[in-house]
Design a protein around this motif. Sequence first.
Motif, mmCIF file in Angstrom:
data_model
loop_
_atom_site.group_PDB
_atom_site.id
_atom_site.type_symbol
_atom_site.label_atom_id
_atom_site.label_comp_id
_atom_site.label_asym_id
_atom_site.label_seq_id
_atom_site.Cartn_x
_atom_site.Cartn_y
_atom_site.Cartn_z
ATOM 1 N N GLU A 28 6.439 -72.767 25.907
ATOM 2 C CA GLU A 28 5.541 -73.199 26.697
ATOM 3 C C GLU A 28 4.941 -75.145 26.655
ATOM 4 O OE1 GLU A 28 2.043 -71.015 25.948
ATOM 5 O OE2 GLU A 28 3.350 -69.341 25.549
ATOM 6 N N THR A 30 3.175 -77.594 28.794
ATOM 7 C CA THR A 30 1.718 -78.671 29.289
ATOM 8 C C THR A 30 2.105 -79.864 30.092
ATOM 9 O OG1 THR A 30 0.463 -76.815 28.541
ATOM 10 C CG2 THR A 30 -1.198 -78.605 29.861
ATOM 11 N N ASP A 54 2.692 -74.648 33.048
ATOM 12 C CA ASP A 54 0.767 -74.670 33.179
ATOM 13 C C ASP A 54 0.994 -76.291 33.351
ATOM 14 O OD1 ASP A 54 -1.325 -74.098 32.442
ATOM 15 O OD2 ASP A 54 -1.255 -74.795 30.085
#
Length: 67
Positions: A28, A30, A54
Amino acid sequence: MEMLEEELIPWAKETFGWDDETEEYEEEWTFQQDSAPSHRAKETQTWLRENVPDFINNKEWPPYSRI
């Protein structure tokens, strides 16, 4: 957006891993950018929404402060 497509996406796939089978990043992450006018453009915000897992959109950026 062309620069993001040509530079950001390949870098992100290499850095965070990319699974061709699931078409998802292995880690993950961002994305946050500065508040330059071209970065706040609706077209850029839409592209980011569609192409990165994201990101911190222009309404969530912290205010600029001078200390």
